[in-house]
Design a protein around this motif. Structure first.
Motif, mmCIF file in Angstrom:
data_model
loop_
_atom_site.group_PDB
_atom_site.id
_atom_site.type_symbol
_atom_site.label_atom_id
_atom_site.label_comp_id
_atom_site.label_asym_id
_atom_site.label_seq_id
_atom_site.Cartn_x
_atom_site.Cartn_y
_atom_site.Cartn_z
ATOM 1 N N LEU A 195 -53.217 -17.375 -33.579
ATOM 2 C CA LEU A 195 -51.979 -17.320 -34.265
ATOM 3 C C LEU A 195 -51.074 -18.350 -33.822
ATOM 4 N N THR A 254 -56.637 -13.319 -30.582
ATOM 5 C CA THR A 254 -56.087 -13.446 -31.804
ATOM 6 C C THR A 254 -54.738 -14.075 -31.846
ATOM 7 N N LEU A 293 -50.463 -13.456 -41.136
ATOM 8 C CA LEU A 293 -50.369 -14.868 -41.054
ATOM 9 C C LEU A 293 -48.987 -15.123 -41.963
ATOM 10 N N THR A 300 -51.930 -21.645 -34.836
ATOM 11 C CA THR A 300 -51.733 -21.877 -36.326
ATOM 12 C C THR A 300 -50.370 -21.872 -36.688
ATOM 13 N N LEU A 301 -49.327 -21.120 -36.147
ATOM 14 C CA LEU A 301 -47.996 -21.321 -36.415
ATOM 15 C C LEU A 301 -47.464 -22.648 -35.927
ATOM 16 N N ILE A 332 -45.476 -16.237 -40.846
ATOM 17 C CA ILE A 332 -44.670 -17.511 -41.136
ATOM 18 C C ILE A 332 -43.213 -17.246 -41.856
#
Length: 282
Positions: free
Chosen positions: A213, A209, A127, A216-217, A131
């Motif tokens: 992800l 996944t 992660l 999340t981003l 980022i």
């Protein structure tokens, strides 16, 4: 067909398949079934106080902070999330397969260099690395897909490397070499087919996944950028209204959870079917 029949005998796999097929169909049919344009700000999409409309009436899932129909944005967001999931995971599996096969087959200095590079990539939190990459590059759908692919290939490479190291010592590979078979023939006709089940399983599991992800981003503001909808940036845009309009967070969050769960269930079932060593475990 044998794989399909085996999947259909597992209730959890059937549930996962139904959810996956439903999400894919809704995403593909979004332009046909979405009641409004995802970017259209309706005149009656906000209350007199300027708050989002609750679910019900012409807005089945309510509206967002700008008066846009939440259902329409989620349908189009499914297209974004699935495109990133398929593209990013496809690239990640391809990179992992290539590096794992080459390192496992060549061994020696070349194989050690490739695997030490893989270990170096595994040492970074996925992660955090995503980022950093997303912050350095201009976020867009394809950039986000590339960033996710660059952080997700290492697990595939490590597993493929281990399997390839075992395969090159098998008698049928040694026999091919003694008969003068070239490296290309051995790799593509005798080693790669044995790795296809691994690629299928990790390709399925990796989509879950990847979707998480990407969400999340996008939630952190460095993923897919508005006004292009994705499930993650829908939550990001609505987080300040969590108490006043909880449906803006609950509905996309629930869809992300169900989609990830569905792909994991299908991937676990495929692993049990395609890998005999896993049968009867768990």
């Amino acid at each position: 067909m044998g794989i399909v029949r085996s999947l259909l005998r597992q209730p959890t796999a059937v549930f996962g398949l139904v959810v996956v097929i439903l999400v894919v169909v809704l995403a593909l049919a979004a332009p046909l079934i979405a009641p409004f344009s995802p970017d259209e700000q309706m005149f009656d999409g906000l209350t007199l106080e300027g708050a989002p409309m609750p679910p019900g009436g012409q807005f089945l899932l309510g509206t967002d902070t700008l008066g846009r129909d939440l259902l329409s944005r989620m349908l189009y967001g499914a297209r974004t999330s699935l495109i990133i999931g398929l593209v990013a995971n496809g690239i990640a599996v391809t990179i992992g397969l290539f590096i794992g096969i080459v390192a496992g087959y060549l061994r020696g200095l070349a194989g050690n260099i490739l695997m030490r590079f893989t270990d170096l990539m595994m040492a970074f939190p996925a992660l955090l690395l995503a980022i950093v990459l997303a912050a350095l590059l201009r976020p867009s759908l394809w950039i986000v897909a590339m960033v996710i692919a660059l952080v997700n290939w290492v697990q595939v490479a490590r597993i493929v490397y281990t399997e390839t190291r075992g395969l090159v010592e098998r008698d049928f590979i040694m026999a091919e070499r003694s008969l003068g078979a070239g490296h290309g023939r051995i790799l593509f006709l005798h080693i790669l087919p044995h790795l296809v089940p691994t690629a299928i399983v990790w390709g399925t599991l990796g989509i879950a996944t990847t979707v998480l992800l990407e969400a999340t981003l996008s939630f952190l503001g460095i993923g897919v950028q508005p006004p292009e909808p994705s499930w993650g940036n829908i939550i990001f845009e609505s987080q300040s209204y969590f108490q006043a309009a909880p449906w803006l967070v609950f509905f996309p969050g629930m869809v992300i959870l169900l989609t990830a769960l569905a792909f994991n269930l299908v991937g676990d079932a495929l692993r049990d079917i395609l890998d005999p060593t896993q049968r009867g475990r768990g």
